[in-house]
Write an enzyme that holds these catalytic residues in place. Structure first.
Site, short mmCIF file in Angstrom:
data_model
loop_
_atom_site.label_atom_id
_atom_site.label_comp_id
_atom_site.label_asym_id
_atom_site.label_seq_id
_atom_site.Cartn_x
_atom_site.Cartn_y
_atom_site.Cartn_z
N ASN A 1 -27.64 10.66 -86.75
CA ASN A 1 -28.06 9.39 -87.53
C ASN A 1 -27.11 8.45 -87.13
OD1 ASN A 1 -26.00 11.06 -89.32
ND2 ASN A 1 -27.65 12.39 -89.51
N GLU B 1 -27.09 12.54 -94.15
CA GLU B 1 -25.55 12.52 -94.02
C GLU B 1 -25.27 11.17 -94.03
OE1 GLU B 1 -23.98 15.15 -90.77
OE2 GLU B 1 -26.14 15.10 -90.29
ZN LIG Z 1 -25.12 16.44 -88.11
#
Ligand SMILES: [Zn+2]
Length: 358
Positions: free
Chosen positions: A118, A164
């Protein structure tokens, strides 16, 4: 002679916020052509062919000022209409395109698996554009991107933001210089993260200049605790190995630089693992050589815990060196060839072959 336009040239134009313009007498490489059609399919304006020497007169961000950042600093408290206008602006679009391009590179290099990895870019006092959850980085599109506040609340975007995101936001909150963050799972660097060890230093200049590697202990991905442990390391490190998980990097310049750190740390880990298998002593930098590299690093505005250390302290970490763990354990007992009959048979066959070769 015709000018050759490579994919690098096109990327440079996009990065500088310029309209992609190709002189009509220029030669365009096949990969540059592919990249342009990829840009167009991602909603980027089609490339314009300009006459003559290619200087269209358009300064970066000149096209109606479209690709320059908004003059008014936005926050999560700005009116929704202003946030919406920003999020749908050509400038925000160019950032989304950059994230997609980095995502595609992460996927092509096999630094991400499944929907892993990400990224985020700070776009205001307490807001960031980030990648969505459950989308492969290999198929990211600008319209997949999300706008979040620094608490992780989603403000805009049709897809749900990455799970995340808290870690990225905690890094940005803790480290005011962090403009962009990139997280993925490159195998060689992640191997070091599994053993909980930063790679040994003082072997390659690129790594020393661009990366400063710290290790954060394991916590559940996406938990506030994980984010805090990583964020606390951003004062001194720009590349953080997350134990038993992966790597996260940040840049004070842009998302591409955060991505570069990923390539550099991964290539370094791979190279030193191979160097350790060559059966030769590893040569490392001297103190003065290292001092010079750190001088370059400091001039580029990167962080490193070794700034200000004495030359003799720079390369004396002394613990693990590549190859040290690759040596066979010492043992007085042979671990193979214990079967005396088999040994004798192998010897007889070997002798026979050698005799035939004479
Ligand atoms: Zn990760």
């Amino acid at each position: 002679m015709s000018r050759v336009i490579s994919v690098r040239d096109i990327q440079e134009m996009v990065r500088n916020g310029q309209a992609v313009s190709i002189p009509d007498d220029a030669l365009v490489t096949p990969s540059a052509r592919d990249f342009m059609s990829e840009l167009e399919s991602n909603g980027h304006a089609p490339a314009a062919v300009v006459k003559g020497n290619g200087s269209s007169g358009a300064a970066p961000g000149d096209a109606n000022g479209a690709l320059t950042p908004p003059t008014k600093k936005l926050t999560s408290k700005s009116p929704k209409s202003e946030l919406e206008a920003f999020f749908n602006s050509p400038y925000a679009h160019s950032l989304k395109v950059q994230i997609c391009e980095m995502g595609h590179r992460l996927w092509k290099r096999e630094y991400v698996d499944g929907n892993g990895g990400n990224m985020a870019i700070r776009v205001g006092e307490d807001i960031a554009i980030c990648t969505p959850t459950l989308v492969s980085k290999g198929s990211l599109k600008p319209e997949d991107m999300c706008l979040v506040d620094f608490e992780g609340n989603q403000i805009l975007g049709t897809k749900k933001r990455t799970s995340e995101i808290l870690m990225h936001l905690q890094m940005m909150k803790h480290q005011p210089l962090a403009v962009a963050t990139c997280h993925c799972h490159p195998p060689y660097a992640t191997a070091f993260a599994i053993v909980g060890m930063a790679p040994p230093t003082c072997m390659l200049p690129e790594y020393e200049v661009f990366c400063a590697v710290g290790v954060a202990p394991y916590r559940t991905p996406g938990s506030p605790d994980m984010g805090k442990l990583v964020a606390d390391l951003t004062d001194q490190y720009n590349t953080i190995l997350m134990a038993n998980h992966g790597v996260v990097t940040w840049s004070h310049n842009n998302i591409e630089e955060a991505y570069w750190r990923m390539e550099i740390v991964e290539a370094y880990c791979r190279t030193i693992v191979v160097a350790g298998q060559l059966g030769k002593p590893i040569n490392t930098f001297t103190g003065p050589q290292m001092k010079e590299l750190l001088g370059i690093k400091q001039s580029l505005g990167f962080v490193d815990p070794r700034f200000g250390m004495k030359e003799c302290e720079l390369c004396d970490s002394g613990e693990w060196r590549p190859g040290a763990t690759a040596q066979a354990p010492e043992s007085s007992e042979p671990t193979v060839g214990l079967d005396a009959d088999a040994e004798a048979a192998v010897k007889a066959i070997t002798d026979q072959i050698l005799a035939q070769m004479k």
